[in-house]
Design an enzyme around this catalytic site. Structure first.
Site, PDB file in Angstrom:
ATOM      1  N   HIS A  45      43.627  28.923  48.553  1.00 57.28           N
ATOM      2  CA  HIS A  45      42.716  28.833  49.685  1.00 57.28           C
ATOM      3  C   HIS A  45      41.774  27.646  49.523  1.00 57.28           C
ATOM      4  CE1 HIS A  45      39.023  30.957  47.916  1.00 57.28           C
ATOM      5  NE2 HIS A  45      39.941  31.346  47.076  1.00 57.28           N
ATOM      6  N   SER A  85      45.687  42.839  44.345  1.00 57.29           N
ATOM      7  CA  SER A  85      45.310  41.981  45.456  1.00 57.29           C
ATOM      8  C   SER A  85      44.204  41.075  44.927  1.00 57.29           C
ATOM      9  CB  SER A  85      44.844  42.804  46.650  1.00 57.29           C
ATOM     10  OG  SER A  85      44.609  41.964  47.757  1.00 57.29           O
ATOM     11  N   SER A 142      61.977  67.287  39.252  1.00 58.64           N
ATOM     12  CA  SER A 142      62.836  66.577  38.316  1.00 58.64           C
ATOM     13  C   SER A 142      62.756  65.074  38.547  1.00 58.64           C
ATOM     14  CB  SER A 142      64.283  67.046  38.492  1.00 58.64           C
ATOM     15  OG  SER A 142      65.159  66.126  37.886  1.00 58.64           O
ATOM     16  N   HIS A 189      31.042  33.222  42.661  1.00 59.21           N
ATOM     17  CA  HIS A 189      30.503  33.456  44.006  1.00 59.21           C
ATOM     18  C   HIS A 189      28.989  33.280  44.117  1.00 59.21           C
ATOM     19  CE1 HIS A 189      34.129  35.927  45.784  1.00 59.21           C
ATOM     20  NE2 HIS A 189      34.490  34.773  45.286  1.00 59.21           N
ATOM     21  N   HIS A 239      55.412  47.148  49.517  1.00 57.35           N
ATOM     22  CA  HIS A 239      56.154  47.044  48.258  1.00 57.35           C
ATOM     23  C   HIS A 239      56.041  48.392  47.552  1.00 57.35           C
ATOM     24  CE1 HIS A 239      57.812  45.385  44.610  1.00 57.35           C
ATOM     25  NE2 HIS A 239      57.758  44.144  45.055  1.00 57.35           N
ATOM     26  N   GLU A 261      40.056  32.922  52.921  1.00 59.79           N
ATOM     27  CA  GLU A 261      40.535  33.863  51.907  1.00 59.79           C
ATOM     28  C   GLU A 261      39.431  34.785  51.462  1.00 59.79           C
ATOM     29  OE1 GLU A 261      41.316  35.001  47.534  1.00 59.79           O
ATOM     30  OE2 GLU A 261      39.615  34.036  48.510  1.00 59.79           O
ATOM     31  N   ASP A 287      71.247  33.814  47.092  1.00 58.29           N
ATOM     32  CA  ASP A 287      70.714  34.677  48.158  1.00 58.29           C
ATOM     33  C   ASP A 287      70.318  36.034  47.583  1.00 58.29           C
ATOM     34  OD1 ASP A 287      70.920  32.787  50.097  1.00 58.29           O
ATOM     35  OD2 ASP A 287      72.552  33.732  51.202  1.00 58.29           O
ATOM     36  N   GLU A 325      51.943  36.889  58.866  1.00 57.77           N
ATOM     37  CA  GLU A 325      52.283  37.691  60.039  1.00 57.77           C
ATOM     38  C   GLU A 325      52.983  36.843  61.100  1.00 57.77           C
ATOM     39  OE1 GLU A 325      48.817  41.116  59.453  1.00 57.77           O
ATOM     40  OE2 GLU A 325      48.475  39.519  60.904  1.00 57.77           O
TER      41      GLU A 325
END
Lengths: 747, 747
Positions: free
Chosen positions: A373, A518, A624, A552, A685, A420, A662, A432
């Site tokens: 970013h 993240s 199980s 920051h 995921h 970001e 691929d 997106e």
């Protein structure tokens, strides 16, 4: 027939024979094999080490230093003027460096800033019963250096906080983790509901602190930076050193979701349908309570006379006080109260990504993406500009090679993300918008955010699919050698393996690689699309400090980097070289440098941990793990077969190579469940997600972990165990499905 | 130098020169170009017409007849003994024909059968006020032929009906469409709530009739087959002809969702997590009221004396009565009541698919799939066995070619599905299990269900991506020429274009191709995965009857086909040849025979219809179609560019060809939204879905159509218009995204 004619004939025949022989040889060799297919050689040519050597040579510390100086010359928060200015400058530079294309992609997104009403700043005030102010937080950090008088410095705040003015008793909640709140409620019998809570920064993502505080009923949340986490004893504070001074404050976003809160799942472009802000807040997990960050200069005054019990040992920071939980204050200060005033406002603003491309010569429809970013809370000399400075130099180096006539087999894509800091918004909107293309064509995403958090060791979090590539690359790059211990390592890999071994105490250990949670822009690529990703940088000595102290704050300046982290920019250079070697390896190798068995090993490890952690409870419920084990075993077999095919294929047949490539590219996609994780469907995921309790951290088999979390205290046990069974089935299915997708036959 | 030596030298030189020339020629041509890369030629060789000629020769009507005779010798409903038996037999035959592999894939799914309690059959009874029976439906159809004494014939029922015993007044609801119920309520002021409703079969899917009946409050639903729809005047009824006799009943499922109701989105395998049956009913749209089908022999007695107003003209069928709406009966029968007893039970049973593969020589990782189901309600001579008989012969023909040394460039996959009749369950579970692989590798899905519904004309519903291929194939296949009109057509294409023109009255019109809704096994491939699909068959003359009269009755026997539809099996042969030519074209062409501009034309048409239909309402709401138009224009440009690239690429470069083919394959995937359609998330194709009011029919831009449906009567207008805006944005985004995904650069 006379002799003369006979001899003539003999001569002619000899001549003819000799001629034919010579001619055949000439004719045969005059025709090049494959000359009818001039592309044939090029299509199956493997990358070689020469481009790597060239690109490493080309990456120069002085250029990176110059880049960083320029990038940090002004504050560059997202959505303000410098967003566009720096984006345009970067685009122009990339074009000038020789990239085939470079362009801006704008998105209109919901951002958050301190209120523009100057007379109503956000503040924390400690008051006596009669309203007398004991101590009050400052609006700005102290002017400790020549940079602090810039009017574009945004005052400390937490983005997306609710605005509000609340007053009440104070409760100390340690890091504000769910286990901290549980400890308060269950063990200490302290109810934070209706109180002003104060948490220290660290351990988990601040947005999770805010969410938990709200869930446990806090009226508001104050977050301060404790010296234990941000100002190691014996090390000087800024500007004399790199530690956090008392007035330094960590800014940061509180959003738990990622991407524009108004346009979940879809890009925030001109025709997007936008949620109302109220709906968006719920969807995106924005806090409903006021939250504000402060430095420890004020923090110590708030905590000094807190009442209640002494805090547990692992709740104590490094302020020179006795840590207590509250609520309220000790004698003679029992009347004291805390007031929290927050004025933050949300606005739809435009942010910009910059996307640059060097097209592949043979497979232009395969992308290797390098991203970071560009926006910073203030000057952002570490976060993100150290990464931007490196990325720019890597782009320049590849551009140079291209101008010399070289092209990679696959396309190289450079991405500079906007916004970001607010919640990975620029990258998420782009993912997106281009999700279809990326899902079909992207080989890998390589992230370099804060490139040089420290100078101690290389560090990485990655998909197992990226392990081989990062090992290979770090072996090729010399160690920057600023190790204070004085020992020298021949390569970044050697230093890394020694300082951060996977198996502590094993001198031959592989280096340790973290799981992706993240916290930077790999998240949308990895968690939403299933594109194999890695994040790399250099970090400081964890024995001294976790991450870096001035994170920051407005003290995160060029001076910090130049004076204390990487004076010669050799650490930056090393990060750039590793990035470039990885990109080259992924873009130029005939067969992709992805080891599928690294993934099966990881899955075996995770399944083993599940067994260790839950088997008693599973047994008691008659659950199980047999089918999950079987799916993991099937994946292991399939991965091994794919690995064997990587070496056994006819490397002269470009379609046979493409088939294997691929499947290597699609390996990670196999773990994506289009339905997403329960309650947070954007994350798809099934093997790795951000922890539901700490967005920074990676959580393996997150659906199962969430279902099992605190299950013994769940209200509806039967329903929760049904959810556990369902999640086990989903994981089993997904792993099985991923294994099918890397099989040669497939059906 | 004497003359002799001179001549000797001259001779030698001449010999040498001639020899060299000859030698060079020999040498040059003795070395094959590309001999160092023996694959080069093969990798870029285009398919030619010879394989098509061979496979057409090989498809023989007598074999298809024999297949059909064997397949229809016993009833073969899903989940019963013959499911496994016929699957195993088919697998063995495919292997014997020379397919590379053939195997069964079992799934354990929720099926539905008439209750095994023989003393409690499902019945409809018309009674006098005192309980005297006026008429009662028979449990079985009349024994009109030699097949009817088979104990394995399942009595007429509607699968997944609720069981129940209800009694009440009768109301006639025409086809039971939503517009019929609206008409009853809004125009006629008749409330069907609390009544027993009777609908006629036809026009829409029976499951939608049941859903609407339940939504409008009917106690139960009786569905009968009216002669207007199933027994055309002047044509003899079975066994003297192909029309429905009074006792014939259409069986059929009521499930609106598709796939196993207990395992939505995931395959119904051994480790699946299964919903409770109650939850599943809600998720899958199974009726909560009893529903039962009857023939018109009983139907006429129920309707004959119905009271109320005379039914509107388009509600009248072809029974020799005055159609009235009810409720209740006319004088002197006002005391009559109807009792509906339904005993149906759901059971988890195992069904089997059979999957056979001929591997591709060059691109084994690209699949062209030919599928049909195998299960039938009873003998299923048309549905589905006419298709199965054809499919088996096509498999045999390709197997023969393979045994002669031929292989297609891409893999051919043959699929025989179980439990289609219940809700496309076998195919759906398989698509769920292999979704990843199919999404990554499947080029097209070709469906042949009821191959010979009639002998009048070829018919097809398809994705626009399949238009070119079906046009090409039908041009190559001779018309079966049983056209009663006596005219002769040179090809199936010519006949089709003449009998079912797209533009009525235009002698040069293309043939008409329908939109894919649901109703056969293309649905999961097309609607869920975005795999370009087509369904083909021959139909009867629509001027005589829509579809076919004996559909799903026990009279759908071998005799029906042999005596009345296709005595010489030439229609079946023609369908097999079209299927084979299409499969060959898709599997063997160097560049895929997909015309992307057919899709842009379709999108332009749909956008045009949206404008025509909604522009007044949109204008009144200030809703602009500007962005949608722009997205469709962008797609049109991108499609044209892709089409140009198809001809401009270097056809000697296998990777350049693969790149273009990948984008042609992925064209349809571009229209998939992973979030699915609102309220029916399993359906993910944004351009085409089954209509929400008739699963059989295709609905273009379904999200928008659903949001606009009956909006003027919606309870919350504001919310509905917000939904319209949102759906417009989703469609715009998806079309834009699909256009990006077929661009060369992509990013």
């Amino acid at each position: 027939m006379d002799g003369s004619r006979g001899r003539f004939l003999v001569a002619a025949v000899i001549g003819l024979v000799v001629g034919v022989v010579v001619g055949v040889v000439i004719g045969y060799f005059s025709r090049q094999p494959g000359s009818a297919a001039p592309w044939a050689e090029e299509l199956v040519r493997d990358g070689d080490a020469s481009a790597g050597r060239r690109v490493q040579e080309e990456i120069l510390p002085e250029n990176i230093e110059e880049n960083l100086r320029r990038l940090t010359s002004v504050p560059h928060i997202a959505g303000r003027e410098m967003d566009l200015g720096q984006a345009e400058e970067l685009r122009d530079r990339w074009l000038q460096y020789g990239l085939d294309s470079a362009r801006l992609t704008p998105y209109d997104i919901l951002l958050s800033y301190p209120s523009s009403e100057e007379d109503r700043p956000s503040r924390v005030t400690l008051m006596e019963a009669d309203g007398t102010v004991v101590v009050q937080s400052q609006v700005e950090e102290a002017p400790l250096d020549r940079y602090q008088d810039d009017p574009n410095i945004v005052p400390p705040f937490n983005a997306y906080s609710a605005s509000g003015d609340v007053e009440g008793e104070l409760v100390y909640v340690n890091y504000g983790r769910v286990e901290d709140f549980f400890h308060l409620q269950r063990d200490l019998n302290i109810d934070p509901a209706g109180k002003i809570c104060i948490a220290r920064y660290g351990s988990i993502f601040r947005g999770d602190k805010a969410e938990k505080a709200e869930q446990f009923g806090c009226l508001g949340l104050i977050i301060y930076s404790d010296p234990a986490d941000y100002s190691a004893r014996g090390y000087p504070v800024y500007p004399d050193g790199s530690m956090l001074p008392p007035s330094g404050v960590q800014r940061g976003s509180l959003m738990i979701a990622i991407g524009d809160p108004l346009t979940p799942f879809y890009p925030a472009n001109e025709y997007a349908y936008r949620l109302s802000e109220e709906d968006a807040k719920i969807d995106a997990g924005l806090p409903g309570i006021p939250v504000h960050p402060i430095g420890f200069g004020v923090g110590i005054e708030l905590l000094r006379n807190l009442g209640g019990n002494e805090a547990p040992a692992n709740w104590r920071g490094d302020l020179n006080i006795t840590y207590r939980t509250g609520p309220g204050f000790q004698q003679p200060h029992t009347g004291r109260r805390v007031r929290l005033q927050v004025n933050v406002q949300n606005e739809v603003k435009r942010t910009y990504n910059v996307i640059g491309v060097i097209e592949g010569s043979v497979e232009p429809d395969r992308y290797v993406i390098m991203g970071n970013h560009r926006d910073a809370w203030v000057f952002g000399s570490v976060d993100p500009s150290s990464g931007t400075a490196v990325q720019e130099e890597v782009a320049r180096a590849f551009g140079k090679l291209k101008q010399e006539g070289w092209r990679p087999r696959r396309s190289l894509v450079f991405a500079s993300w906007g916004a970001e800091e607010y919640g990975l918004i620029g990258s998420t909107e782009w993912v997106e918008e281009y999700g279809k293309v990326l899902g079909e064509r992207a080989v890998a995403y390589l992230n370099v955010d804060s490139a040089a958090v420290g100078n101690f060791t290389f560090k990485s979090s990655a998909s197992p699919a990226m392990f081989q590539s990062v090992f290979d690359a770090t072996k090729k790059v010399p160690d920057p050698g600023v190790n204070p211990a004085g020992s020298s390592y021949s390569s970044v890999y050697d230093s890394w393996a020694a300082k951060l071994p996977k198996d502590e105490g094993d001198p031959n250990s592989l280096p340790k690689i973290g799981q992706l949670g993240s916290g930077s822009d790999y998240t949308p690529f990895f968690q939403h699309l299933g594109i194999s990703s890695i994040s790399i940088n250099f970090q400081g000595d964890p024995a001294v400090i976790n991450f870096y102290a001035l994170y920051h704050s407005s003290y995160e300046t060029f001076d910090l980097v130049k004076n204390f982290i990487d004076p010669e920019f050799k650490v930056h250079q090393a990060v750039g070289r590793v990035l470039a070697e990885m990109a080259l390896d992924l873009a130029d190798s005939l067969v992709l440098p992805i080891d599928p068995t690294a993934y099966s090993t990881a899955l075996q490890d995770i399944a083993g941990s599940v067994r260790t952690e839950y088997s008693t409870q599973f047994d008691a419920q008659g659950i199980s793990m047999e089918y999950l084990d079987s799916a993991v075993d099937n994946f292991t077999t399939a991965a091994l077969r794919l690995k064997n095919r990587m070496t056994d294929i006819d490397r002269k047949n470009p379609l046979a190579v493409r088939l294997v490539n691929d499947q290597l590219m699609q390996l990670e996609r196999g773990f994506i469940d289009p339905l997403g994780l329960p309650g947070r469907e954007w994350y798809r995921h099934v093997v790795y997600a951000p922890s539901a309790h700490n967005s920074y951290a990676g959580q393996a088999f997150p659906g199962l972990a969430d279902a099992m979390f605190d299950i013994e205290n769940a209200a509806n046990q039967t329903q929760r165990w049904e959810e556990v069974k369902k999640q086990l089935a989903v994981i089993t299915y997904t792993v099985q499905s991923a294994s099918t997708a890397i099989e040669e036959g497939g059906l």
